[in-house]
Design a protein around this motif. Structure first.
Motif, PDB file in Angstrom:
ATOM      1  N   LYS A 196      59.973  88.535  41.257  1.00  0.00           N
ATOM      2  CA  LYS A 196      58.919  87.637  41.730  1.00  0.00           C
ATOM      3  C   LYS A 196      57.744  87.547  40.768  1.00  0.00           C
ATOM      4  O   LYS A 196      56.848  86.724  40.959  1.00  0.00           O
ATOM      5  CB  LYS A 196      58.420  88.106  43.101  1.00  0.00           C
ATOM      6  CG  LYS A 196      59.500  88.135  44.178  1.00  0.00           C
ATOM      7  CD  LYS A 196      58.946  88.711  45.473  1.00  0.00           C
ATOM      8  CE  LYS A 196      60.029  88.823  46.537  1.00  0.00           C
ATOM      9  NZ  LYS A 196      59.514  89.445  47.787  1.00  0.00           N
ATOM     10  N   ILE A 197      57.719  88.424  39.760  1.00  0.00           N
ATOM     11  CA  ILE A 197      56.611  88.452  38.822  1.00  0.00           C
ATOM     12  C   ILE A 197      56.989  87.689  37.561  1.00  0.00           C
ATOM     13  O   ILE A 197      57.977  88.009  36.900  1.00  0.00           O
ATOM     14  CB  ILE A 197      56.221  89.909  38.490  1.00  0.00           C
ATOM     15  CG1 ILE A 197      55.675  90.585  39.751  1.00  0.00           C
ATOM     16  CG2 ILE A 197      55.196  89.952  37.360  1.00  0.00           C
ATOM     17  CD1 ILE A 197      55.345  92.042  39.575  1.00  0.00           C
ATOM     18  N   GLN A 217      51.364  88.067  49.148  1.00  0.00           N
ATOM     19  CA  GLN A 217      51.498  86.971  48.184  1.00  0.00           C
ATOM     20  C   GLN A 217      50.230  86.142  48.130  1.00  0.00           C
ATOM     21  O   GLN A 217      49.421  86.153  49.054  1.00  0.00           O
ATOM     22  CB  GLN A 217      52.690  86.075  48.537  1.00  0.00           C
ATOM     23  CG  GLN A 217      52.566  85.354  49.863  1.00  0.00           C
ATOM     24  CD  GLN A 217      53.771  84.466  50.161  1.00  0.00           C
ATOM     25  OE1 GLN A 217      54.677  84.338  49.344  1.00  0.00           O
ATOM     26  NE2 GLN A 217      53.789  83.854  51.321  1.00  0.00           N
ATOM     27  N   ARG A 260      60.924  93.001  43.819  1.00  0.00           N
ATOM     28  CA  ARG A 260      59.602  92.456  43.485  1.00  0.00           C
ATOM     29  C   ARG A 260      59.492  92.089  42.011  1.00  0.00           C
ATOM     30  O   ARG A 260      58.705  91.213  41.646  1.00  0.00           O
ATOM     31  CB  ARG A 260      58.503  93.450  43.856  1.00  0.00           C
ATOM     32  CG  ARG A 260      58.409  94.683  42.995  1.00  0.00           C
ATOM     33  CD  ARG A 260      57.206  95.529  43.356  1.00  0.00           C
ATOM     34  NE  ARG A 260      57.353  96.101  44.666  1.00  0.00           N
ATOM     35  CZ  ARG A 260      57.942  97.283  44.931  1.00  0.00           C
ATOM     36  NH1 ARG A 260      58.450  97.991  43.927  1.00  0.00           N
ATOM     37  NH2 ARG A 260      58.022  97.743  46.147  1.00  0.00           N
ATOM     38  N   HIS A 301      50.176  88.643  41.033  1.00  0.00           N
ATOM     39  CA  HIS A 301      51.205  89.650  40.808  1.00  0.00           C
ATOM     40  C   HIS A 301      50.824  90.994  41.419  1.00  0.00           C
ATOM     41  O   HIS A 301      51.683  91.732  41.900  1.00  0.00           O
ATOM     42  CB  HIS A 301      51.474  89.784  39.310  1.00  0.00           C
ATOM     43  CG  HIS A 301      52.002  88.525  38.692  1.00  0.00           C
ATOM     44  ND1 HIS A 301      51.858  88.233  37.354  1.00  0.00           N
ATOM     45  CD2 HIS A 301      52.647  87.471  39.236  1.00  0.00           C
ATOM     46  CE1 HIS A 301      52.410  87.056  37.106  1.00  0.00           C
ATOM     47  NE2 HIS A 301      52.886  86.577  38.229  1.00  0.00           N
ATOM     48  N   ILE A 350      51.884  90.967  44.975  1.00  0.00           N
ATOM     49  CA  ILE A 350      53.323  91.224  45.154  1.00  0.00           C
ATOM     50  C   ILE A 350      53.582  92.721  45.249  1.00  0.00           C
ATOM     51  O   ILE A 350      54.404  93.186  46.039  1.00  0.00           O
ATOM     52  CB  ILE A 350      54.120  90.584  44.004  1.00  0.00           C
ATOM     53  CG1 ILE A 350      54.068  89.055  44.116  1.00  0.00           C
ATOM     54  CG2 ILE A 350      55.579  91.059  44.018  1.00  0.00           C
ATOM     55  CD1 ILE A 350      54.638  88.317  42.921  1.00  0.00           C
ATOM     56  N   GLN A 351      52.854  93.500  44.435  1.00  0.00           N
ATOM     57  CA  GLN A 351      53.002  94.950  44.479  1.00  0.00           C
ATOM     58  C   GLN A 351      52.639  95.510  45.855  1.00  0.00           C
ATOM     59  O   GLN A 351      53.132  96.569  46.248  1.00  0.00           O
ATOM     60  CB  GLN A 351      52.108  95.607  43.419  1.00  0.00           C
ATOM     61  CG  GLN A 351      52.566  95.388  41.995  1.00  0.00           C
ATOM     62  CD  GLN A 351      53.924  96.037  41.736  1.00  0.00           C
ATOM     63  OE1 GLN A 351      54.935  95.363  41.604  1.00  0.00           O
ATOM     64  NE2 GLN A 351      53.950  97.361  41.692  1.00  0.00           N
ATOM     65  N   CYS A 357      47.610  87.507  36.864  1.00  0.00           N
ATOM     66  CA  CYS A 357      47.898  88.852  37.362  1.00  0.00           C
ATOM     67  C   CYS A 357      47.392  89.058  38.780  1.00  0.00           C
ATOM     68  O   CYS A 357      47.892  89.931  39.496  1.00  0.00           O
ATOM     69  CB  CYS A 357      47.302  89.903  36.437  1.00  0.00           C
ATOM     70  SG  CYS A 357      48.079  89.950  34.809  1.00  0.00           S
TER      71      CYS A 357
END
Length: 388
Positions: free
Chosen positions: A12-13, A140, A9, A132, A135-136, A129
């Motif tokens: 991806k950020i 998405q 991950r 993002h 993503i965590q 953010c």
């Protein structure tokens, strides 16, 4: 060399592009250059003294232990009273979850309402953010292209065409970062009707609430109790480094939000919470309103100056402390343009690529976070740079 690997991950950020601008700006300053900072979303104000004093007193009184995971009851009551007094909206204190900054509230929201594999719709451009945090959660963002001639608002009539089986909800912000645009109550009411009909949730980020210079200053909570709202002490109350925010959740989500807050945060900073109780004192609110007037004068100075030097503001800069500017008439690479401007004229700006995907190379965000004399000096330097 270690064979250990970072979690996938992390790749991806995206990092903030403005960090490259800020790093170079700091280097130039360290070398003795006069750098004008219009890149940072933080005005040259600090928290009002009453807030600072309350924080100091809480330390002296040894009020530094854990609080309830959802926040000090007295602070939650103060926030609830603020909604009633300023916006004539009843919000039960139990629905208010105090978090470590609005970032903590966004993380909680992503964990509370979004499943792994889900998508959340949000406008392009928006605060980076947000995607993002998704993503965590193993989800998405699905970015919806918006147009400057429509104030970068999502076309709600077309919302069903963006919705899919994976869509969990819609996340909006008002006032907006990076555009400073303010959504109308009618628009948010329609957004709520649409997301409800489609079976999703609606989150409205209101961290710049109170910093509205054109349009109505209201809360989405006046539309429906089932709308999620995030706010913060960072912007209106100038408590950025105190790291304190909150989220208002529907009654049916209190138990789940509380459980997540217990596990994600234990509690927000006790010192910051005790300090923030003083934020709602009449004298503090009066000082914050005076600062709003100062910001509005800065806004008008910047907008008039940008028009004078031929840089079009592409969204109505009605709130927050931002103007979103189209630089495509002079460059096809806003990031390179920002770096060159910094080197030659020592003015720091934020490239649009930090906020959007589609056509982001065309835009630059100005933050009117310094006084009018510095803004005028920055405009003179930018005009000289353009004409050189």
């Amino acid at each position: 060399m270690s064979k250990q690997k970072l979690a996938s991950r992390v790749e991806k950020i995206s990092p903030f592009q403005v960090m490259a601008v800020m790093e170079r700006a700091k280097q130039l300053q360290a070398d003795g250059n006069d750098v004008i900072h219009l890149e940072v979303g933080e005005p040259d104000f600090v928290a009002p003294q009453a807030i600072n004093d309350a924080g100091i007193q809480s330390i002296e009184d040894a009020k530094t232990g854990y609080t309830s995971a959802t926040g000090l009851p007295e602070l939650k009551r103060k926030i609830s009273q603020h909604y009633q007094t300023r916006y004539q909206v009843e919000v039960a204190p139990e629905r208010i979850i105090v978090t470590p900054g609005a970032s903590g509230a966004l993380l909680l929201m992503a964990s509370l309402m979004v499943n792994e594999g889900d998508e959340v719709l949000m406008p392009d451009p928006c605060y980076p953010c947000n995607r993002h945090f998704l993503i965590q959660a193993g989800a998405q963002a699905k970015m919806i292209e918006t147009l400057p001639e429509q104030a970068f608002e999502v076309d709600l009539e077309a919302l069903p065409s963006y919705w899919s089986e994976k869509t969990s909800g819609l996340w909006l912000a008002s006032p907006s970062n990076p555009t400073g645009a303010v959504l109308s109550k009618e628009y948010l009411a329609q957004a709520w009707q649409q997301t409800q009909a489609l079976g999703g949730h609606l989150l409205v980020d209101e961290i710049y609430q109170g910093l509205v210079f054109e349009g109505d200053d209201f809360t989405a909570l006046s539309i429906d109790d089932d709308i999620f709202v995030i706010n913060s002490f960072s912007k209106y109350f100038a408590m950025t480094g105190w790291r304190l925010g909150w989220i208002v959740v529907p009654e049916w989500a209190i138990e789940g939000a509380t459980k997540l807050a217990q596990n994600l945060f234990i509690s927000a900073s006790s010192v910051a919470q005790h300090a923030a109780i003083s934020a709602f004192e009449p004298a503090v609110l009066e000082e914050c309103e005076t600062r709003c007037q100062i910001l509005n004068r800065r806004r008008l100075t910047l907008l008039e100056g940008l028009e004078r030097i031929g840089l079009p503001v592409v969204a109505p800069a009605q709130g927050a402390f931002y103007a979103y500017v189209d630089v495509s008439g002079i460059t096809d690479d806003a990031m390179s343009w920002c770096l060159q401007l910094l080197e030659e004229e020592k003015v720091a700006l934020t490239p649009g690529a930090d906020f959007g995907l589609k056509n982001a190379h065309k835009y630059v965000r100005f933050a009117y976070t310094c006084d009018e004399s510095r803004l005028n000096e920055a405009l003179a330097r930018i005009e000289r740079f353009i004409q050189s």
